[in-house]
Design a protein around this motif. Sequence first.
Motif, short mmCIF file in Angstrom:
data_model
loop_
_atom_site.label_atom_id
_atom_site.label_comp_id
_atom_site.label_asym_id
_atom_site.label_seq_id
_atom_site.Cartn_x
_atom_site.Cartn_y
_atom_site.Cartn_z
N VAL A 19 0.84 -1.20 0.00
CA VAL A 19 0.00 0.00 0.00
C VAL A 19 0.87 1.25 0.00
N ASN A 20 0.58 2.16 -0.91
CA ASN A 20 1.24 3.46 -0.97
C ASN A 20 0.56 4.36 0.07
N THR A 21 1.17 4.49 1.24
CA THR A 21 0.52 5.19 2.35
C THR A 21 0.22 6.65 2.04
N PRO A 22 1.16 7.45 1.49
CA PRO A 22 0.81 8.85 1.18
C PRO A 22 -0.35 8.95 0.19
N ALA A 23 -0.41 8.06 -0.80
CA ALA A 23 -1.51 8.10 -1.76
C ALA A 23 -2.83 7.76 -1.09
N ALA A 24 -2.82 6.76 -0.20
CA ALA A 24 -4.04 6.39 0.52
C ALA A 24 -4.52 7.55 1.39
N GLU A 25 -3.59 8.24 2.04
CA GLU A 25 -3.95 9.36 2.89
C GLU A 25 -4.53 10.51 2.08
N ARG A 26 -3.94 10.78 0.90
CA ARG A 26 -4.47 11.86 0.05
C ARG A 26 -5.87 11.53 -0.43
N ARG A 27 -6.08 10.30 -0.88
CA ARG A 27 -7.39 9.89 -1.37
C ARG A 27 -8.43 9.98 -0.25
N ALA A 28 -8.10 9.48 0.93
CA ALA A 28 -9.04 9.51 2.05
C ALA A 28 -9.37 10.95 2.45
N ALA A 29 -8.37 11.82 2.43
CA ALA A 29 -8.60 13.21 2.82
C ALA A 29 -9.46 13.95 1.81
N SER A 30 -9.42 13.54 0.55
CA SER A 30 -10.16 14.26 -0.49
C SER A 30 -11.64 13.91 -0.51
N LEU A 31 -12.01 12.75 0.00
CA LEU A 31 -13.39 12.27 -0.15
C LEU A 31 -14.43 13.12 0.58
N PRO A 32 -14.23 13.47 1.86
CA PRO A 32 -15.26 14.27 2.54
C PRO A 32 -15.55 15.60 1.86
N ALA A 33 -14.54 16.18 1.18
CA ALA A 33 -14.73 17.48 0.54
C ALA A 33 -15.51 17.36 -0.77
N ARG A 34 -15.70 16.15 -1.27
CA ARG A 34 -16.35 15.99 -2.58
C ARG A 34 -17.87 16.05 -2.49
N ARG A 35 -18.43 15.81 -1.31
CA ARG A 35 -19.89 15.82 -1.17
C ARG A 35 -20.26 16.75 -0.02
N SER A 36 -21.23 17.62 -0.27
CA SER A 36 -21.76 18.50 0.75
C SER A 36 -23.22 18.14 0.95
N LEU A 37 -23.54 17.63 2.13
CA LEU A 37 -24.89 17.15 2.42
C LEU A 37 -25.59 18.14 3.33
N LYS A 38 -26.68 18.69 2.85
CA LYS A 38 -27.40 19.71 3.60
C LYS A 38 -28.88 19.34 3.72
N LYS A 39 -29.52 19.92 4.72
CA LYS A 39 -30.96 19.85 4.93
C LYS A 39 -31.50 18.43 4.88
N GLU A 40 -32.52 18.19 4.04
CA GLU A 40 -33.16 16.87 4.05
C GLU A 40 -32.23 15.76 3.58
#
Length: 313
Positions: A19-40
Amino acid sequence: MSTNPGTAFRPEWFESVAVNTPAAERRAASLPARRSLKKEWQIAWLLNAVRCIDLTTLSGDDTEDRVARLCAKARQPIAPELLEAVGVEGLTTGAVCVYPTMVAAAKRALAGTAVPVASVATGFPAGLMPLELRLAEIRYAVDQGADEIDIVISRALALRGEWAALYDEIRAMREACGPARMKAILATGELKTLTTVARASHVAMQAGADYIKTSTGKEPVNATLPVSLTMLRCIRDYRELSGHIVGFKPAGGLKTAKDALNWQILMREELGPDWLRPDLFRIGASSLLGDIERQISHNITGRYAAAHRLAAG
Protein backbone atom coordinates in the motif's frame (compact mmCIF):
# COMPACT_ATOMS: atom_id res chain seq x y z
CA MET A 1 -28.02 -11.29 4.77
CA SER A 2 -25.40 -13.14 2.76
CA THR A 3 -22.56 -14.99 4.46
CA ASN A 4 -19.00 -15.36 3.29
CA PRO A 5 -18.06 -19.05 3.07
CA GLY A 6 -14.38 -18.18 2.75
CA THR A 7 -11.88 -19.91 0.53
CA ALA A 8 -8.87 -22.14 0.81
CA PHE A 9 -5.78 -20.29 2.01
CA ARG A 10 -4.47 -18.37 -1.02
CA PRO A 11 -1.37 -16.32 -0.13
CA GLU A 12 -0.84 -15.46 -3.78
CA TRP A 13 -3.86 -13.14 -3.53
CA PHE A 14 -2.11 -10.79 -1.10
CA GLU A 15 1.63 -11.50 -0.90
CA SER A 16 2.43 -8.90 -3.54
CA VAL A 17 0.15 -6.25 -2.02
CA ALA A 18 2.00 -3.08 -1.01
CA VAL A 19 0.00 0.00 0.00
CA ASN A 20 1.24 3.46 -0.97
CA THR A 21 0.52 5.19 2.35
CA PRO A 22 0.81 8.85 1.18
CA ALA A 23 -1.51 8.10 -1.76
CA ALA A 24 -4.04 6.39 0.52
CA GLU A 25 -3.95 9.36 2.89
CA ARG A 26 -4.47 11.86 0.05
CA ARG A 27 -7.39 9.89 -1.37
CA ALA A 28 -9.04 9.51 2.05
CA ALA A 29 -8.60 13.21 2.82
CA SER A 30 -10.16 14.26 -0.49
CA LEU A 31 -13.39 12.27 -0.15
CA PRO A 32 -15.26 14.27 2.54
CA ALA A 33 -14.73 17.48 0.54
CA ARG A 34 -16.35 15.99 -2.58
CA ARG A 35 -19.89 15.82 -1.17
CA SER A 36 -21.76 18.50 0.75
CA LEU A 37 -24.89 17.15 2.42
CA LYS A 38 -27.40 19.71 3.60
CA LYS A 39 -30.96 19.85 4.93
CA GLU A 40 -33.16 16.87 4.05
CA TRP A 41 -30.29 15.09 2.30
CA GLN A 42 -28.19 15.28 5.44
CA ILE A 43 -31.10 13.98 7.52
CA ALA A 44 -31.51 11.02 5.16
CA TRP A 45 -27.81 10.08 5.36
CA LEU A 46 -27.81 10.44 9.14
CA LEU A 47 -30.88 8.24 9.50
CA ASN A 48 -29.16 5.66 7.33
CA ALA A 49 -26.15 5.80 9.64
CA VAL A 50 -28.45 5.11 12.60
CA ARG A 51 -29.74 1.88 11.05
CA CYS A 52 -26.11 0.78 10.57
CA ILE A 53 -24.92 1.41 14.15
CA ASP A 54 -23.88 -1.44 16.41
CA LEU A 55 -24.91 0.30 19.62
CA THR A 56 -22.25 -0.82 22.07
CA THR A 57 -21.49 -1.07 25.76
CA LEU A 58 -18.24 -2.79 26.70
CA SER A 59 -17.47 -1.49 30.18
CA GLY A 60 -16.24 -3.33 33.20
CA ASP A 61 -19.24 -2.08 35.20
CA ASP A 62 -21.90 -3.21 32.71
CA THR A 63 -25.08 -4.49 34.35
CA GLU A 64 -28.29 -6.02 33.04
CA ASP A 65 -30.07 -2.71 33.73
CA ARG A 66 -27.53 -0.78 31.67
CA VAL A 67 -27.90 -3.27 28.82
CA ALA A 68 -31.70 -2.96 29.03
CA ARG A 69 -31.42 0.84 28.71
CA LEU A 70 -29.12 0.44 25.74
CA CYS A 71 -31.56 -1.96 24.09
CA ALA A 72 -34.42 0.49 24.66
CA LYS A 73 -32.37 3.11 22.80
CA ALA A 74 -31.68 0.59 20.01
CA ARG A 75 -35.42 0.00 19.64
CA GLN A 76 -36.17 3.74 19.53
CA PRO A 77 -32.89 5.44 18.59
CA ILE A 78 -34.39 8.77 17.52
CA ALA A 79 -37.10 10.70 19.34
CA PRO A 80 -40.55 9.80 17.91
CA GLU A 81 -41.47 13.43 17.22
CA LEU A 82 -38.33 13.85 15.08
CA LEU A 83 -39.07 10.71 13.06
CA GLU A 84 -42.68 11.82 12.63
CA ALA A 85 -41.48 15.17 11.28
CA VAL A 86 -39.58 13.43 8.46
CA GLY A 87 -42.11 10.64 7.85
CA VAL A 88 -39.98 7.72 9.02
CA GLU A 89 -41.28 4.72 10.98
CA GLY A 90 -39.75 1.57 12.43
CA LEU A 91 -36.15 2.81 12.61
CA THR A 92 -33.82 0.78 14.84
CA THR A 93 -30.07 0.47 15.14
CA GLY A 94 -28.27 -2.27 13.24
CA ALA A 95 -27.47 -4.30 16.36
CA VAL A 96 -26.60 -4.12 20.04
CA CYS A 97 -23.07 -5.24 20.99
CA VAL A 98 -22.23 -6.51 24.49
CA TYR A 99 -19.96 -8.88 26.38
CA PRO A 100 -20.88 -12.59 26.30
CA THR A 101 -22.26 -12.52 29.87
CA MET A 102 -24.72 -9.78 28.84
CA VAL A 103 -26.06 -11.54 25.71
CA ALA A 104 -29.00 -13.19 27.47
CA ALA A 105 -30.06 -9.86 29.02
CA ALA A 106 -29.88 -8.16 25.62
CA LYS A 107 -31.92 -10.93 23.98
CA ARG A 108 -34.65 -10.49 26.60
CA ALA A 109 -34.69 -6.73 26.19
CA LEU A 110 -34.90 -6.99 22.38
CA ALA A 111 -37.54 -9.76 22.29
CA GLY A 112 -40.11 -9.11 19.59
CA THR A 113 -37.76 -6.99 17.47
CA ALA A 114 -35.49 -7.81 14.55
CA VAL A 115 -32.49 -6.13 16.19
CA PRO A 116 -29.65 -8.70 16.39
CA VAL A 117 -27.40 -9.11 19.41
CA ALA A 118 -23.67 -9.07 18.74
CA SER A 119 -21.09 -10.20 21.26
CA VAL A 120 -17.36 -9.66 21.43
CA ALA A 121 -15.38 -12.81 22.13
CA THR A 122 -11.95 -14.48 21.88
CA GLY A 123 -10.38 -12.63 24.79
CA PHE A 124 -11.49 -9.16 23.71
CA PRO A 125 -9.74 -6.74 23.40
CA ALA A 126 -6.20 -8.21 23.40
CA GLY A 127 -6.99 -11.78 22.32
CA LEU A 128 -4.08 -13.05 24.40
CA MET A 129 -5.68 -16.30 25.52
CA PRO A 130 -5.11 -19.92 24.48
CA LEU A 131 -7.04 -20.73 21.32
CA GLU A 132 -9.26 -23.34 23.02
CA LEU A 133 -10.42 -20.75 25.56
CA ARG A 134 -11.14 -18.26 22.79
CA LEU A 135 -13.19 -20.85 20.92
CA ALA A 136 -15.03 -21.77 24.12
CA GLU A 137 -15.95 -18.13 24.63
CA ILE A 138 -17.41 -17.97 21.12
CA ARG A 139 -19.49 -21.10 21.77
CA TYR A 140 -20.70 -19.69 25.08
CA ALA A 141 -21.86 -16.45 23.43
CA VAL A 142 -23.64 -18.38 20.67
CA ASP A 143 -25.31 -20.65 23.24
CA GLN A 144 -26.53 -17.53 25.05
CA GLY A 145 -28.23 -16.44 21.82
CA ALA A 146 -25.73 -14.15 20.09
CA ASP A 147 -26.59 -13.56 16.44
CA GLU A 148 -23.19 -12.08 15.60
CA ILE A 149 -19.71 -12.57 17.04
CA ASP A 150 -16.96 -9.94 16.93
CA ILE A 151 -13.66 -11.83 17.20
CA VAL A 152 -10.18 -10.35 17.60
CA ILE A 153 -7.25 -11.64 15.62
CA SER A 154 -3.81 -12.51 17.00
CA ARG A 155 -1.87 -9.37 16.16
CA ALA A 156 1.46 -11.10 16.79
CA LEU A 157 0.80 -13.55 13.94
CA ALA A 158 0.04 -10.67 11.58
CA LEU A 159 3.08 -8.67 12.67
CA ARG A 160 5.33 -11.69 12.12
CA GLY A 161 3.73 -12.45 8.76
CA GLU A 162 2.58 -15.92 9.87
CA TRP A 163 -0.41 -15.80 7.59
CA ALA A 164 -1.15 -19.52 7.38
CA ALA A 165 -1.30 -19.76 11.18
CA LEU A 166 -3.56 -16.71 11.33
CA TYR A 167 -5.83 -18.22 8.68
CA ASP A 168 -6.11 -21.48 10.64
CA GLU A 169 -7.04 -19.63 13.85
CA ILE A 170 -9.71 -17.48 12.20
CA ARG A 171 -11.08 -20.50 10.33
CA ALA A 172 -11.49 -22.33 13.65
CA MET A 173 -13.30 -19.29 15.04
CA ARG A 174 -15.57 -19.23 12.01
CA GLU A 175 -16.53 -22.85 12.66
CA ALA A 176 -17.14 -22.12 16.35
CA CYS A 177 -19.54 -19.31 15.40
CA GLY A 178 -21.89 -21.82 13.79
CA PRO A 179 -24.94 -19.93 12.46
CA ALA A 180 -23.80 -16.58 13.91
CA ARG A 181 -22.22 -14.05 11.57
CA MET A 182 -18.58 -13.29 12.29
CA LYS A 183 -16.86 -9.91 12.32
CA ALA A 184 -13.06 -10.06 12.40
CA ILE A 185 -11.48 -7.19 14.36
CA LEU A 186 -8.02 -6.47 12.96
CA ALA A 187 -6.99 -3.91 15.64
CA THR A 188 -5.46 -1.86 12.84
CA GLY A 189 -3.86 0.64 15.21
CA GLU A 190 -1.53 -2.14 16.34
CA LEU A 191 -0.65 -3.51 12.88
CA LYS A 192 1.83 -0.66 12.19
CA THR A 193 1.48 -0.37 8.39
CA LEU A 194 -1.31 -0.23 5.82
CA THR A 195 0.35 -3.09 3.95
CA THR A 196 -0.02 -5.33 7.02
CA VAL A 197 -3.63 -4.15 7.37
CA ALA A 198 -4.31 -5.13 3.76
CA ARG A 199 -2.78 -8.58 4.10
CA ALA A 200 -4.58 -9.27 7.38
CA SER A 201 -7.84 -8.20 5.71
CA HIS A 202 -7.37 -10.76 2.94
CA VAL A 203 -6.54 -13.55 5.40
CA ALA A 204 -9.62 -12.80 7.53
CA MET A 205 -11.89 -12.84 4.48
CA GLN A 206 -10.39 -16.05 3.14
CA ALA A 207 -11.01 -17.62 6.56
CA GLY A 208 -14.71 -16.74 6.38
CA ALA A 209 -15.22 -13.35 8.05
CA ASP A 210 -18.60 -11.86 7.14
CA TYR A 211 -17.32 -8.40 8.06
CA ILE A 212 -13.85 -7.04 8.60
CA LYS A 213 -13.66 -4.49 11.40
CA THR A 214 -11.02 -1.87 12.09
CA SER A 215 -10.64 -1.76 15.84
CA THR A 216 -11.66 -2.84 19.30
CA GLY A 217 -12.00 0.78 20.36
CA LYS A 218 -9.33 0.13 23.00
CA GLU A 219 -6.22 0.82 20.90
CA PRO A 220 -4.37 4.17 20.99
CA VAL A 221 -5.43 4.72 17.35
CA ASN A 222 -8.72 3.28 16.15
CA ALA A 223 -10.67 3.75 12.92
CA THR A 224 -9.17 6.22 10.46
CA LEU A 225 -10.17 7.01 6.89
CA PRO A 226 -6.87 5.79 5.33
CA VAL A 227 -7.12 2.46 7.16
CA SER A 228 -10.77 2.13 6.15
CA LEU A 229 -9.95 2.96 2.52
CA THR A 230 -7.32 0.21 2.51
CA MET A 231 -9.74 -2.35 3.93
CA LEU A 232 -12.51 -1.39 1.49
CA ARG A 233 -10.22 -1.90 -1.47
CA CYS A 234 -9.34 -5.34 -0.10
CA ILE A 235 -13.07 -6.13 0.10
CA ARG A 236 -13.39 -5.09 -3.53
CA ASP A 237 -10.40 -7.21 -4.58
CA TYR A 238 -11.70 -10.22 -2.60
CA ARG A 239 -15.07 -9.99 -4.34
CA GLU A 240 -13.38 -9.95 -7.75
CA LEU A 241 -11.14 -12.90 -6.84
CA SER A 242 -13.64 -15.09 -5.00
CA GLY A 243 -17.09 -13.88 -5.99
CA HIS A 244 -17.97 -13.49 -2.27
CA ILE A 245 -19.21 -10.29 -0.65
CA VAL A 246 -17.92 -9.10 2.73
CA GLY A 247 -19.13 -6.25 4.92
CA PHE A 248 -17.16 -3.57 6.74
CA LYS A 249 -17.31 -2.13 10.27
CA PRO A 250 -15.31 0.89 11.42
CA ALA A 251 -15.19 1.16 15.21
CA GLY A 252 -13.51 3.37 17.77
CA GLY A 253 -13.20 7.13 17.43
CA LEU A 254 -16.41 7.75 15.46
CA LYS A 255 -18.14 10.25 17.73
CA THR A 256 -19.81 12.94 15.62
CA ALA A 257 -22.49 13.18 12.97
CA LYS A 258 -19.78 14.42 10.61
CA ASP A 259 -17.87 11.17 11.17
CA ALA A 260 -21.00 9.20 10.27
CA LEU A 261 -21.32 11.16 7.03
CA ASN A 262 -17.62 10.88 6.14
CA TRP A 263 -17.54 7.09 6.50
CA GLN A 264 -20.71 6.69 4.47
CA ILE A 265 -19.24 8.87 1.72
CA LEU A 266 -16.16 6.63 1.76
CA MET A 267 -18.37 3.53 1.42
CA ARG A 268 -20.39 5.08 -1.40
CA GLU A 269 -17.35 6.22 -3.36
CA GLU A 270 -15.29 3.03 -2.97
CA LEU A 271 -17.86 0.21 -2.98
CA GLY A 272 -21.12 1.76 -4.14
CA PRO A 273 -24.62 2.19 -2.68
CA ASP A 274 -25.11 -1.52 -1.94
CA TRP A 275 -22.65 -1.15 0.95
CA LEU A 276 -24.79 1.48 2.67
CA ARG A 277 -27.03 -1.19 4.19
CA PRO A 278 -26.73 -2.76 7.64
CA ASP A 279 -26.12 -6.22 6.19
CA LEU A 280 -22.85 -4.90 4.69
CA PHE A 281 -21.98 -1.83 6.78
CA ARG A 282 -21.92 -1.34 10.53
CA ILE A 283 -20.55 1.42 12.70
CA GLY A 284 -19.30 0.43 16.14
CA ALA A 285 -20.26 3.26 18.47
CA SER A 286 -21.63 4.31 21.82
CA SER A 287 -21.69 8.13 21.94
CA LEU A 288 -22.14 8.68 18.18
CA LEU A 289 -25.90 8.17 18.24
CA GLY A 290 -26.42 11.10 20.60
CA ASP A 291 -24.66 13.54 18.28
CA ILE A 292 -26.57 12.22 15.25
CA GLU A 293 -29.89 12.74 17.05
CA ARG A 294 -28.84 16.25 18.05
CA GLN A 295 -27.91 17.10 14.45
CA ILE A 296 -31.21 15.76 13.13
CA SER A 297 -33.04 17.83 15.74
CA HIS A 298 -31.15 20.93 14.58
CA ASN A 299 -32.06 20.28 10.94
CA ILE A 300 -35.74 19.99 11.82
CA THR A 301 -36.15 22.67 14.48
CA GLY A 302 -33.32 25.07 13.65
CA ARG A 303 -31.97 24.75 17.19
CA TYR A 304 -29.44 22.45 18.84
CA ALA A 305 -31.07 20.48 21.64
CA ALA A 306 -29.36 20.31 25.01
CA ALA A 307 -27.94 16.85 25.66
CA HIS A 308 -30.32 16.29 28.62
CA ARG A 309 -33.36 16.66 26.32
CA LEU A 310 -32.43 13.56 24.29
CA ALA A 311 -32.86 10.13 25.85
CA ALA A 312 -29.58 8.38 26.59
CA GLY A 313 -28.90 4.69 26.07
